[in-house]
Design an enzyme around this catalytic site. Structure first.
Site, PDB file in Angstrom:
ATOM      1  N   ASP A   1      11.861  10.663 -89.668  1.00 50.15           N
ATOM      2  CA  ASP A   1      13.206  10.009 -89.266  1.00 50.15           C
ATOM      3  C   ASP A   1      13.369   8.825 -90.191  1.00 50.15           C
ATOM      4  O   ASP A   1      14.613   8.592 -90.569  1.00 50.15           O
ATOM      5  CB  ASP A   1      12.697   9.111 -87.859  1.00 50.15           C
ATOM      6  CG  ASP A   1      12.746  10.018 -86.614  1.00 50.15           C
ATOM      7  OD1 ASP A   1      13.585  11.139 -86.679  1.00 50.15           O
ATOM      8  OD2 ASP A   1      11.912   9.868 -85.798  1.00 50.15           O
TER       9      ASP A   1
ATOM     10  N   GLU B   1      18.015   4.602 -86.466  1.00 50.57           N
ATOM     11  CA  GLU B   1      16.948   4.030 -86.852  1.00 50.57           C
ATOM     12  C   GLU B   1      17.160   2.438 -87.415  1.00 50.57           C
ATOM     13  O   GLU B   1      16.009   2.013 -87.839  1.00 50.57           O
ATOM     14  CB  GLU B   1      16.212   4.862 -88.061  1.00 50.57           C
ATOM     15  CG  GLU B   1      15.885   6.351 -87.836  1.00 50.57           C
ATOM     16  CD  GLU B   1      15.536   6.605 -86.634  1.00 50.57           C
ATOM     17  OE1 GLU B   1      14.565   5.728 -86.043  1.00 50.57           O
ATOM     18  OE2 GLU B   1      15.674   7.664 -85.920  1.00 50.57           O
TER      19      GLU B   1
ATOM     20  N   ASP C   1      22.720   9.883 -87.004  1.00 42.19           N
ATOM     21  CA  ASP C   1      21.221  10.418 -86.392  1.00 42.19           C
ATOM     22  C   ASP C   1      20.784  11.169 -87.346  1.00 42.19           C
ATOM     23  O   ASP C   1      20.829  12.207 -87.685  1.00 42.19           O
ATOM     24  CB  ASP C   1      21.597  11.179 -85.110  1.00 42.19           C
ATOM     25  CG  ASP C   1      19.988  11.654 -84.575  1.00 42.19           C
ATOM     26  OD1 ASP C   1      19.005  11.309 -85.146  1.00 42.19           O
ATOM     27  OD2 ASP C   1      20.107  12.234 -83.534  1.00 42.19           O
TER      28      ASP C   1
ATOM     29  N   ASP D   1      17.704  14.733 -85.904  1.00 39.23           N
ATOM     30  CA  ASP D   1      17.805  14.776 -84.563  1.00 39.23           C
ATOM     31  C   ASP D   1      17.057  15.870 -84.109  1.00 39.23           C
ATOM     32  O   ASP D   1      16.380  16.772 -85.139  1.00 39.23           O
ATOM     33  CB  ASP D   1      19.165  15.324 -84.352  1.00 39.23           C
ATOM     34  CG  ASP D   1      19.209  15.729 -82.847  1.00 39.23           C
ATOM     35  OD1 ASP D   1      19.032  14.813 -81.815  1.00 39.23           O
ATOM     36  OD2 ASP D   1      19.472  16.998 -82.613  1.00 39.23           O
TER      37      ASP D   1
HETATM   38  O1  LIG Z   1      12.724  15.441 -74.688  1.00 37.28           O
HETATM   39  P1  LIG Z   1      14.056  15.299 -74.208  1.00 37.28           P
HETATM   40  O2  LIG Z   1      14.175  14.417 -72.791  1.00 37.28           O
HETATM   41  O3  LIG Z   1      14.302  16.760 -73.441  1.00 37.28           O
HETATM   42  O4  LIG Z   1      15.237  15.216 -74.962  1.00 37.28           O
HETATM   43  C1  LIG Z   1      15.532  16.016 -75.700  1.00 37.28           C
HETATM   44  C2  LIG Z   1      16.814  15.430 -76.511  1.00 37.28           C
HETATM   45  O5  LIG Z   1      16.375  14.560 -77.338  1.00 37.28           O
HETATM   46  C3  LIG Z   1      16.616  14.516 -78.888  1.00 37.28           C
HETATM   47  O6  LIG Z   1      15.656  15.023 -79.445  1.00 37.28           O
HETATM   48  C4  LIG Z   1      16.989  12.965 -79.066  1.00 37.28           C
HETATM   49  O7  LIG Z   1      17.283  13.089 -80.535  1.00 37.28           O
HETATM   50  P2  LIG Z   1      16.213  12.144 -81.572  1.00 37.28           P
HETATM   51  O8  LIG Z   1      15.221  13.160 -81.869  1.00 37.28           O
HETATM   52  O9  LIG Z   1      17.324  12.023 -82.629  1.00 37.28           O
HETATM   53  O10 LIG Z   1      15.505  10.892 -80.709  1.00 37.28           O
HETATM   54  C5  LIG Z   1      17.721  15.445 -78.585  1.00 37.28           C
HETATM   55  O11 LIG Z   1      17.884  16.332 -79.872  1.00 37.28           O
HETATM   56  C6  LIG Z   1      17.396  16.393 -77.616  1.00 37.28           C
HETATM   57  O12 LIG Z   1      18.530  17.176 -76.887  1.00 37.28           O
HETATM   58 MG   LIG Z   2      19.180  12.842 -82.063  1.00 40.29          MG
HETATM   59 MG   LIG Z   3      17.076  10.857 -84.336  1.00 33.93          MG
END
Ligand SMILES: O=P(O)(O)OC[C@H]1O[C@](O)(COP(=O)(O)O)[C@@H](O)[C@@H]1O
Ligand SMILES: [Mg+2]
Ligand SMILES: [Mg+2]
Length: 320
Positions: free
Chosen positions: A61, A84, A102, A105
């Protein structure tokens, strides 16, 4: 992979945005290389801290954020807002654009060799840093993602349809493979984190229970469920194969508006999906009509094939 001066040259990229897009693509190619080496290279998946939104930060990240920030300094990006970074960073004072990102992701998938990505959104810059981002999603001039998967692809819209490019590892260039993505209407797939069932509101609970009821239920069809936990991967699948994605608000403290962030996740994905003939709402209201009230504000997100997204809004109407 061979290095090319400009990995993304195509007449469909607006000239003013071309250097920004080229810088994003150069970093994406470097990141794709780092990700592909996995454990042969530096450690990517270990926790190094916490970001402004309270999420754990992984090494990748932070690395991705540093790489994008450095590359975009050389372009016409005036304001840089990142998942971040707590606040907006000034880059080029003479720049025309405000770019939200982001950088990485789907970070929970770094260690397990499942697709991850980068999401970005571009506005015309205003004089005030935050004001440049806290405005309706419909004011975006570009939105897109790069997916680091079996293929490295770029999906991007400049408001005239959604374009799809694939990185050719033989040349180091992103090649256009579709100049008018169309989200298929018919699909049996829905994506939601079903472990949150007990926290959902009655409308979402009823909708998913009716999906699960299959052929003999009110939807009259059997469905498949998918959850990659990588928004870019879910979006790529839905742009290609149709279906619906839901990350609603729920009863967990801090999740009243779901998990996803409006400025650098929800708004650009909504822009891409709507430009590809799909719909994106917060359950009821089109995302394109909504604006974040804070840089890291969250928003519920429901997107995908139009009939399915409308169907969810119908459940909210019934629950009123
Ligand atoms: O773990 P959860 O609550 O299912 O969330 C999944 C969601 O979180 C994320 O990973 C968030 O993104 P980041 O990795 O950028 O924090 C999304 O890509 C995904 O849809
Ligand atoms: Mg994300
Ligand atoms: Mg992210």
């Amino acid at each position: 992979m061979p290095e090319t001066a400009n990995p993304l040259s195509n007449p469909l990229i607006p000239a003013d945005l071309a250097p920004v897009m080229s810088a994003l693509c150069k970093v994406a190619i470097d990141l794709a290389g780092i990700i592909a080496r996995g454990p042969l290279g530096q450690s990517l998946g270990h926790e190094v801290g916490e970001n402004a939104g309270g999420d754990g930060q992984k090494a990748l990240d932070v690395l991705a954020d540093d790489m994008f920030e450095a590359a975009l300094r050389q372009t016409s990006v005036r304001w840089y807002a990142s998942e971040e970074q707590e606040t907006v960073l000034p880059l080029n004072p003479a720049g025309r654009y405000a770019l939200a990102i982001d950088p990485l992701d789907g970070s929970s998938n770094i260690d397990v060799n499942v697709s991850i990505g980068t999401i970005f959104s571009i506005f015309e810059a205003r004089d005030a840093a935050e004001d440049s981002f806290l405005r309706p999603a419909s004011e975006q001039v570009a939105g897109g993602y790069v997916i680091y998967g079996p293929q490295c692809c770029l999906a991007v819209t400049f408001g005239k349809g959604t374009l799809m490019f694939v990185l050719d590892p033989a040349t180091g260039r992103f090649e256009l493979v579709n100049d008018a993505m169309q989200t298929p209407g018919a699909s049996k797939e829905y994506a939601i984190n079903a472990s949150n069932h007990r926290h959902w509101d009655p409308a979402i609970r009823a909708y998913i229970e009716d999906c699960q009821a299959g052929k003999t239920g009110p939807h009259g069809q059997d469905s498949n469920m998918r959850w990659v936990a990588s928004l870019v991967a879910e979006t790529h699948r839905i742009l290609t194969r149709g279906g619906i994605f839901l990350y609603p608000g729920d009863a967990r403290p801090g999740y009243e508006k779901g998990r996803l962030r409006m400025v650098y996740e929800v708004a650009p994905i909504a822009f891409l999906v709507e430009q590809a003939g799909g719909l994106a709402t917060d359950g009821r209201t089109p995302i394109m009509d909504l604006a974040a009230d804070a840089l890291h504000a969250r928003s519920p997100l429901v997107f995908g094939s139009p009939d399915k997204v409308r169907q969810v809004a119908g459940y909210y109407d019934k629950a009123r």
